[in-house]
Design an enzyme around this catalytic site. Structure first.
Site, PDB file in Angstrom:
ATOM      1  CB  THR A 408      98.933 -32.207   9.583  1.00 53.10           C
ATOM      2  OG1 THR A 408      99.854 -32.113   8.379  1.00 53.10           O
ATOM      3  CG2 THR A 408      99.255 -30.686  10.162  1.00 53.10           C
ATOM      4  CG  ASP A 409      95.877 -35.812  12.068  1.00 52.19           C
ATOM      5  OD1 ASP A 409      96.989 -36.707  12.550  1.00 52.19           O
ATOM      6  OD2 ASP A 409      95.329 -35.135  12.610  1.00 52.19           O
ATOM      7  CB  SER A 434      91.687 -36.883   5.074  1.00 50.77           C
ATOM      8  OG  SER A 434      91.103 -37.116   6.330  1.00 50.77           O
ATOM      9  NE  ARG A 435      99.091 -38.622   7.552  1.00 41.40           N
ATOM     10  CZ  ARG A 435      99.970 -37.990   6.445  1.00 41.40           C
ATOM     11  NH1 ARG A 435      99.937 -38.274   5.533  1.00 41.40           N
ATOM     12  NH2 ARG A 435     100.349 -36.743   7.140  1.00 41.40           N
ATOM     13  CB  VAL A 436      92.421 -39.542  11.060  1.00 42.84           C
ATOM     14  CG1 VAL A 436      93.563 -40.293  11.704  1.00 42.84           C
ATOM     15  CG2 VAL A 436      92.107 -38.280  11.222  1.00 42.84           C
TER      16      VAL A 436
END
Ligand code: ATP
Ligand code: MG
Length: 569
Positions: A408-409, A434-436
């Site tokens: 997941t992101d 939250s990576r994006v």
């Protein structure tokens, strides 16, 4: 005029040739005779633009096409009967391979005599049960029963069908509660749809995707402020049992009410009572108007629990490829992994770490890779995914949690300790990322959230020291005091999602020294008071933030005024 060409499967005798020539109007044309064994039997006559096909090969092709036509675009209930009809017809030619069930256990069958089977192919077992091929062995194939679990016994006939699992999709599914194969279970009648999609289909490729750049507000302050999610993102919700995982996901669905985002909630291996509670919550708040619920509960076979999330994703895909934005919640993938483990062990696949089969990572990655923001060429729709994973004793380094974290992101980590101490939703700000989503955060929130994150981080660092009862100086005290108040800001009752403008306004109201004079424990009620004052005395303020997506200097000044007015009384 063109000449005739007569092709036959076997060489023709002179008498047969004369016979054919006399029947053709061939006084001014020549007739050529060819032999082609691929025709199997019969002849084909062509005169350049017309073709008379009286060969066995042609008949088989036509039968195959008619079988395919009658199966495509039919509701699931009809597929079984049409398969029976078509294949009983073709069976005489010996083209369709038939085998026999050699053993059955808990929805998993082994069948012999199906050397032509393909992985994922649908099998017709007995009179009307369907199974999906999972294992290809030297002497037999292993398959999972999708219908007729408990009905099929050893010795039952099995036939290959040359198709794979398809499920009904389309707008007719919105507002419905369906089983793992898209069959209605809400008692609201048949699902009238012409559209069907493969439950398993490839994820969009690199060039089919666009950057995640639009926000998907969940209405939960802690998430939208700290771990913002964008459309097309996959954000894991992870935590021990009873830490509010489902509630957080349901709140995110409720928050989509006026946003045009459609939702799919898939329940995997949960108690029937929990699922009916969720459906009731969605119904009561009007969220069923834009939501589909797919349910394979603990009382359904592991095979259905395994298929359910793929079915739900197919339903989401249909909408996304129409250019719509879809939010899908997988509740939860730990139980999905357990169902897959059960199937795999029954299929006698070798057990790996924690007895899960080695390909459980691929099972989840090919599922979650289907969530994406689609490129403009494909209509620009999106599927955002909120998979849920349950941990044991907060161990996020166990096999399945680490797998899904890496797919997941980002993850929202729900902390048991925080939940117990009343911080609900129990988002652990330090472990959640939250990576994006950062680039997809609305400007209004992004412009005010920096200070909040920093203060909370400092609070976390310092709170560790005070655990030892150390004396603290004034400055540390101030940091601790502010941190505790900000933690209070992120507390939110369940079922009451905020709008983006409300979130931005509330977070702004905690900036500067506005919180100093509000006693600890009263931050939430004070802010609520200010918000309802703004709604009545400054009705256009929230509207203007919502419309522009920005928090302008004028907005801020007006918020300051409202804060002073509301707290003066
Ligand atoms: P399970 O592991 O059983 O699936 P879960 O992690 O999904 O549980 P929920 O069922 O969502 O947790 O919530 C557990 C309990 O916590 C419920 O009784 C719910 O009402 C309560 N709860 C969840 N979120 C909040 C909240 N924000 N405020 C107050 N109570 C909450
Ligand atoms: Mg739950």
């Amino acid at each position: 005029m063109a000449n005739y060409v007569v092709t036959s499967a076997k060489p023709l005798s002179d008498k047969q040739k004369r016979d054919i020539i006399s029947r053709l109007d061939a006084t001014e044309r020549t007739v050529a005779f060819l032999v082609d064994e691929a025709l199997i039997g019969g002849i084909v006559i062509s005169d350049g633009d017309k073709l008379l096909d009286a060969s066995v090969k042609g008949k088989l092709n036509a039968a195959g096409r008619s079988a395919a036509d009658s199966i495509a675009n039919r509701p699931l209930e009809h597929i079984v009967s049409s398969l029976k009809e078509e294949f009983s017809h073709i069976e005489h030619t010996g083209v369709i391979q038939a085998g026999v069930v050699s053993s059955v256990s808990d929805g998993v069958i082994f069948a012999e005599g199906l050397s032509g089977a393909k992985v994922g192919e649908l099998l017709l077992v007995g009179d009307d049960s369907l199974a999906m091929v999972m294992n290809l062995e030297e002497d037999d194939v292993g398959a999972i029963l999708l219908t007729g679990v408990g009905k099929v016994g050893a010795g039952a006939p099995v036939r290959l069908t040359d198709r794979i699992v398809t499920v009904p999709v389309g707008e007719a599914l919105i507002g419905r509660v369906v089983g793992a194969l898209g069959d209605p279970i809400d008692g609201a009648g048949r699902i009238e749809t012409e559209f069907f999609r493969r439950a398993e289909s490839p994820a969009p490729g690199i060039f089919d995707r666009a950057k995640v750049s639009e926000p998907l507000c969940t209405g939960v302050k802690a998430v939208d402020a700290i771990v913002p999610i964008g459309k097309g993102q996959r954000e894991l919700i992870i935590g021990d049992r009873q830490t509010g995982k489902t509630s957080l996901a349901i709140d995110a669905i409720l928050a989509q009410k006026h946003t045009g985002v459609l939702c799919v909630y898939v329940a995997i291996g949960q108690k029937n009572s929990t699922v009916s509670e969720v459906i009731k919550r969605l119904r009561d708040s009007g969220a069923m108007a834009y939501t589909t619920v797919v349910s394979a509960t603990a009382s359904d076979s592991p095979t259905l629990q395994y298929v359910a999330p793929y079915t739900a994703t197919a339903m989401a895909e249909e909408l996304a490829y129409q250019g719509k934005d879809v939010l899908i919640v997988y509740d939860d993938l730990s139980k999905h992994a357990v169902a897959y483990r059960t199937i795999s062990l029954l299929l006698r696949r070798p057990a790996g770490r924690e007895a899960y089969p080695g390909d459980v990572f691929y099972v989840h990655s090919r599922l979650l890779e289907r969530s994406a923001k689609l490129s403009k060429r494909l209509g620009g729709g999106s599927i955002s995914a909120l998979p849920i994973i349950e941990t044991l004793a907060s161990d996020i380094s166990a096999y399945i949690p680490t797998n899904v974290i890496s797919i997941t992101d980002g993850q929202i980590f729900l902390d048991t300790e925080l939940f117990r101490s009343g911080v609900r939703p129990a988002v652990n700000v330090g472990l959640s990322v939250s990576r994006v989503g950062g680039s997809a955060q609305p400007n209004a929130i992004r412009s005010v959230v920096k200070g909040l994150k920093l203060d909370l981080a400092r609070y976390r660092d310092m709170a560790v020291f005070t655990e030892f009862g150390a004396d603290v100086d004034e400055e540390t005290k101030a940091v601790l005091d502010r941190g505790a108040k900000l933690t209070e800001l992120l507390i939110q009752p369940q079922g009451a999602p905020y709008t983006m403008a409300e979130e931005a306004a509330e977070i702004y109201l905690t900036s500067g020294d506005k919180l100093t004079n509000i006693p600890k424990g009263q931050v939430m009620s004070a802010l609520q008071r200010v918000l309802s004052y703004i709604r009545s005395a400054h009705p256009d303020l929230l509207k203007s933030i919502a419309e522009t997506g920005e928090l302008t200097e004028e907005n801020k000044a007006e918020l300051d005024v409202a804060f002073t007015e509301a707290t003066r009384e």
